[in-house]
Enzyme design. Structure first.
Site, mmCIF file in Angstrom:
data_model
loop_
_atom_site.group_PDB
_atom_site.id
_atom_site.type_symbol
_atom_site.label_atom_id
_atom_site.label_comp_id
_atom_site.label_asym_id
_atom_site.label_seq_id
_atom_site.Cartn_x
_atom_site.Cartn_y
_atom_site.Cartn_z
ATOM 1 N N GLU A 50 29.562 -4.370 36.602
ATOM 2 C CA GLU A 50 28.345 -3.559 36.547
ATOM 3 C C GLU A 50 27.406 -3.890 37.706
ATOM 4 O O GLU A 50 26.747 -3.003 38.242
ATOM 5 C CB GLU A 50 27.625 -3.738 35.206
ATOM 6 N N TYR A 133 19.151 -0.541 32.996
ATOM 7 C CA TYR A 133 20.443 0.141 32.926
ATOM 8 C C TYR A 133 21.582 -0.857 32.742
ATOM 9 O O TYR A 133 22.438 -0.695 31.850
ATOM 10 C CB TYR A 133 20.708 1.001 34.191
ATOM 11 N N ASP A 151 24.135 6.226 33.710
ATOM 12 C CA ASP A 151 24.395 6.154 35.151
ATOM 13 C C ASP A 151 24.475 7.580 35.711
ATOM 14 O O ASP A 151 24.206 8.558 35.004
ATOM 15 C CB ASP A 151 25.677 5.355 35.431
#
Ligand code: SF4
Length: 356
Positions: A50, A133, A151
């Site tokens: 990520e 996020y 995303d």
């Protein structure tokens, strides 16, 4: 509140999650950081991927992830690595603050959490380099928490499902709000990855494959014939142009002078070919020579090196000069690949070598 172009009845979480998960179980992408079906995800892999995927494509991340994971197979190994090694291994992936934060995060997890990542969004957000996020993505994917990670791929799917006419980035809060209403209580990790995969492979920016989409029946954009027009985007501001002069100083034995950039700021902590400041005005050769890192008789190479950063475009002229090998990091020219140069600096190397 932004108005949908083609209002539809509110979508229920399971109306989306059920067909999406059934599709995912058959069509999921195989990615090196993903747990195979039925296996528990490794939070270290999820976190590493990520961070690498922030602002970067899956295709670009793949080889970097494989190399990092082979070299540092768990968070403790990464925490024990010298930060310079991590920065060097990151070279070419861009957004270098990520590498520094990655290392700081590994150290924090190793030192303060016994090598285990926190399992909820709040705990994850307290770690270096993990924003809202990324915390949501890790919480969902690694720990199956009901968390909403949105995303670019998921933004596109949601904007189309609800046919939102408001352009990006203004529509983002509404996208997040709607995405949160759809996240299922169970299999939220798979659901999140399914949304990402749908956006990457079916609900693509151009030519979305609506006829094979598992959400086609619920999709307002498809119903309105608007899929390819959404999401709308505000025009991007023109990036300003900056100028600089790079100094290719070469010693009698063929070594090239490099230096390390300051730890903070653009390309922080990375090795570079020394250069002037990058500024709005062009440099005159006389002004530039005063900034040279060593004494040499400088000669301008024909052509310009161009590079796009997020907030500006850069044009670099390269001066070449023979210099005595004094203080500093002099690298053998045939080992420059080991210096961990970022992309813009690799362009300078290619520019020089193409004319040697
Ligand atoms: Fe995207 Fe088309 Fe599926 Fe709607 S039906 S989510 S526009 S691929």
């Amino acid at each position: 509140m932004p108005q949908p172009i083609a209002p539809k009845p509110p979508l229920k979480p399971l109306a989306i999650a059920r067909p999406l998960l059934a599709w995912y179980d058959r069509h999921r992408r195989r990615l090196p950081w993903r747990a195979p079906p039925g296996e528990t995800p490794d939070p270290y892999r999820v976190w590493l991927s990520e961070i690498m995927l922030q602002q970067t494509t899956v295709a670009a991340v793949g080889p970097y992830f494989e190399r990092f994971f082979a070299r540092w197979p768990d968070v403790s190994a990464l925490a024990e690595a010298p930060v310079e090694d991590v920065m060097r291994a990151w070279a070419g992936l861009g957004y270098y603050a990520r590498a520094r934060n990655l290392h700081a995060c590994a150290r924090t997890v190793a030192a303060e959490h016994g090598g285990q990542f926190p399992t909820d969004e709040a705990g994850l957000r307290a770690l270096p380099g993990i924003g809202p996020y990324t915390a949501a993505a890790i919480a969902a994917i690694a720990f199956d928490r009901r968390a909403t990670a949105v995303d670019g791929n998921i933004e596109r799917v949601i904007a189309r499902l609800f046919a939102l006419a408001t352009p990006l980035p203004r529509v983002k809060p509404e996208l997040r709000r709607l995405a949160a209403t759809l996240a299922p209580a169970r299999r939220c990790g798979d659901y999140t990855q399914a949304m990402m995969d749908l956006g990457a492979t079916v609900c693509t920016s151009r030519a979305p494959k609506c006829p094979i989409c598992p959400l086609a029946r619920m999709c307002a954009a498809r119903a309105g014939g608007l899929a390819e027009d959404l999401p709308r985007r505000a025009p991007k501001p023109v990036r300003p142009l900056r100028h600089g002069i790079a100094f290719w100083a070469i010693a009698p034995d063929g070594a090239v002078l490099l230096r390390r950039r300051p730890a903070r700021g653009l390309l922080g902590g990375m090795m570079e070919v020394p250069s002037t400041d990058w500024r709005a005005e062009r440099w005159s050769p006389i002004d530039a020579a005063a900034e040279a890192p060593v004494r040499a008789k400088w000669r301008a190479l024909p052509g310009i090196v161009r590079h796009g950063f997020t907030h500006f475009e850069l044009e670099l002229m390269v001066l070449v000069g023979r210099a005595a090998k004094g203080e500093g990091a002099w690298w053998p020219i045939d080992r420059l690949a080991e210096a961990g140069l970022p992309s813009v600096m690799r362009k300078i190397v290619r520019h020089v070598l193409a004319q040697s």
